[in-house]
Motif scaffolding. Sequence first.
Motif, PDB file in Angstrom:
ATOM      1  N   PHE A   1       7.244   7.036   2.370  1.00 51.25           N
ATOM      2  CA  PHE A   1       6.965   6.643   3.736  1.00 51.25           C
ATOM      3  C   PHE A   1       8.245   6.316   4.485  1.00 51.25           C
ATOM      4  O   PHE A   1       9.195   5.769   3.913  1.00 51.25           O
ATOM      5  N   TYR A   2       8.242   6.653   5.757  1.00 46.09           N
ATOM      6  CA  TYR A   2       9.237   6.163   6.712  1.00 46.09           C
ATOM      7  C   TYR A   2       8.458   5.388   7.760  1.00 46.09           C
ATOM      8  O   TYR A   2       7.412   5.838   8.224  1.00 46.09           O
ATOM      9  N   PHE A   3       8.980   4.207   8.133  1.00 48.66           N
ATOM     10  CA  PHE A   3       8.319   3.385   9.137  1.00 48.66           C
ATOM     11  C   PHE A   3       9.129   3.377  10.429  1.00 48.66           C
ATOM     12  O   PHE A   3      10.365   3.320  10.409  1.00 48.66           O
ATOM     13  N   PHE A   4       8.407   3.411  11.551  1.00 46.60           N
ATOM     14  CA  PHE A   4       9.029   3.385  12.874  1.00 46.60           C
ATOM     15  C   PHE A   4       9.388   1.949  13.221  1.00 46.60           C
ATOM     16  O   PHE A   4       8.542   1.058  13.175  1.00 46.60           O
ATOM     17  N   ASP A   5      10.661   1.730  13.564  1.00 46.07           N
ATOM     18  CA  ASP A   5      11.116   0.371  13.891  1.00 46.07           C
ATOM     19  C   ASP A   5      11.213   0.130  15.396  1.00 46.07           C
ATOM     20  O   ASP A   5      11.779  -0.864  15.824  1.00 46.07           O
ATOM     21  N   GLY A   6      10.663   1.033  16.181  1.00 45.99           N
ATOM     22  CA  GLY A   6      10.740   0.927  17.636  1.00 45.99           C
ATOM     23  C   GLY A   6      11.781   1.861  18.218  1.00 45.99           C
ATOM     24  O   GLY A   6      11.756   2.158  19.406  1.00 45.99           O
ATOM     25  N   THR A   7      12.686   2.350  17.377  1.00 47.19           N
ATOM     26  CA  THR A   7      13.741   3.256  17.812  1.00 47.19           C
ATOM     27  C   THR A   7      13.787   4.516  16.961  1.00 47.19           C
ATOM     28  O   THR A   7      13.893   5.622  17.475  1.00 47.19           O
ATOM     29  N   GLU A   8      13.731   4.333  15.629  1.00 42.74           N
ATOM     30  CA  GLU A   8      13.843   5.466  14.704  1.00 42.74           C
ATOM     31  C   GLU A   8      13.002   5.208  13.469  1.00 42.74           C
ATOM     32  O   GLU A   8      12.419   4.132  13.311  1.00 42.74           O
ATOM     33  N   LEU A   9      12.950   6.205  12.592  1.00 43.12           N
ATOM     34  CA  LEU A   9      12.229   6.068  11.331  1.00 43.12           C
ATOM     35  C   LEU A   9      13.164   5.491  10.276  1.00 43.12           C
ATOM     36  O   LEU A   9      14.307   5.945  10.140  1.00 43.12           O
ATOM     37  N   VAL A  10      12.677   4.496   9.540  1.00 41.64           N
ATOM     38  CA  VAL A  10      13.467   3.821   8.510  1.00 41.64           C
ATOM     39  C   VAL A  10      12.737   3.983   7.180  1.00 41.64           C
ATOM     40  O   VAL A  10      11.527   3.760   7.096  1.00 41.64           O
ATOM     41  N   VAL A  11      13.488   4.348   6.136  1.00 38.38           N
ATOM     42  CA  VAL A  11      12.874   4.608   4.843  1.00 38.38           C
ATOM     43  C   VAL A  11      12.095   3.388   4.354  1.00 38.38           C
ATOM     44  O   VAL A  11      12.522   2.245   4.514  1.00 38.38           O
ATOM     45  N   GLY A  12      10.929   3.681   3.796  1.00 35.65           N
ATOM     46  CA  GLY A  12      10.079   2.664   3.205  1.00 35.65           C
ATOM     47  C   GLY A  12       9.880   2.990   1.738  1.00 35.65           C
ATOM     48  O   GLY A  12      10.686   3.709   1.134  1.00 35.65           O
ATOM     49  N   PRO A  13       8.803   2.506   1.148  1.00 33.31           N
ATOM     50  CA  PRO A  13       8.549   2.770  -0.262  1.00 33.31           C
ATOM     51  C   PRO A  13       8.434   4.266  -0.549  1.00 33.31           C
ATOM     52  O   PRO A  13       7.831   5.014   0.229  1.00 33.31           O
ATOM     53  N   PHE A  14       9.030   4.682  -1.688  1.00 32.99           N
ATOM     54  CA  PHE A  14       8.997   6.090  -2.061  1.00 32.99           C
ATOM     55  C   PHE A  14       9.193   6.241  -3.552  1.00 32.99           C
ATOM     56  O   PHE A  14       9.575   5.301  -4.244  1.00 32.99           O
ATOM     57  N   GLN A  15       8.975   7.463  -4.028  1.00 29.51           N
ATOM     58  CA  GLN A  15       9.272   7.884  -5.394  1.00 29.51           C
ATOM     59  C   GLN A  15      10.169   9.107  -5.284  1.00 29.51           C
ATOM     60  O   GLN A  15       9.891  10.013  -4.489  1.00 29.51           O
TER      61      GLN A  15
ATOM     62  N   ASN B   1       0.817  -1.212   0.000  1.00 26.70           N
ATOM     63  CA  ASN B   1       0.000   0.000   0.000  1.00 26.70           C
ATOM     64  C   ASN B   1       0.849   1.260   0.000  1.00 26.70           C
ATOM     65  O   ASN B   1       0.531   2.231  -0.695  1.00 26.70           O
ATOM     66  N   ALA B   2       1.932   1.264   0.758  1.00 26.86           N
ATOM     67  CA  ALA B   2       2.817   2.436   0.778  1.00 26.86           C
ATOM     68  C   ALA B   2       3.439   2.660  -0.597  1.00 26.86           C
ATOM     69  O   ALA B   2       3.529   3.800  -1.078  1.00 26.86           O
ATOM     70  N   ALA B   3       3.847   1.588  -1.245  1.00 28.99           N
ATOM     71  CA  ALA B   3       4.454   1.707  -2.577  1.00 28.99           C
ATOM     72  C   ALA B   3       3.456   2.297  -3.574  1.00 28.99           C
ATOM     73  O   ALA B   3       3.789   3.223  -4.330  1.00 28.99           O
TER      74      ALA B   3
END
Length: 160
Positions: free
Chosen positions: A55-69, A35-37
């Motif tokens: 999108f950036y997703f929270f991994d419990g500590t920080e935001l990690v890059v997710g699907p993007f254009q 869905n993010a993609a």
Amino acid sequence: MFTSSSLTGSKPEQYGQLLAQARALVHGESDRIANAANLAALVYHALPELNWAGFYFFDGTELVVGPFQGLPACVRIPLSKGVCGAAASTRTTQRIEDVDAFPGHIACDSASRSELVVPLFKGDTLIGVFDLDSPVLARFDAEDQAGLEAIAAVFVEALG
């Protein structure tokens, strides 16, 4: 099957059309990566004057890059840094007219001049952020914010 169509009318009408397309894209799908993609691609190609949408997703500590254009992005963002970190930590959308004037701005793409970041929460749980950058100063207004917050809500609702 999803069919993309050009946006017409006033800005609120265009966001209404984009929202309907977003709902159609995520209908029946709960996978956040898929869905993010699709939503990143939809928004990036539908809206003018963007150089990054994703999108950036929270991994419990920080935001990690997710699907993007757009161009390659910063991989990890602490909650204490940048516009994305501010949106996640304050739970409020950040609409920044001039990123160079934002304390602690992280310049992943030096061409970015303005930014809008919508925090993604499911109840009290931080999922991540929906981030849009533009090479144009003051690209985003209140109508953009409302429209993009509605699209972000569609993403969160689809998670189930």
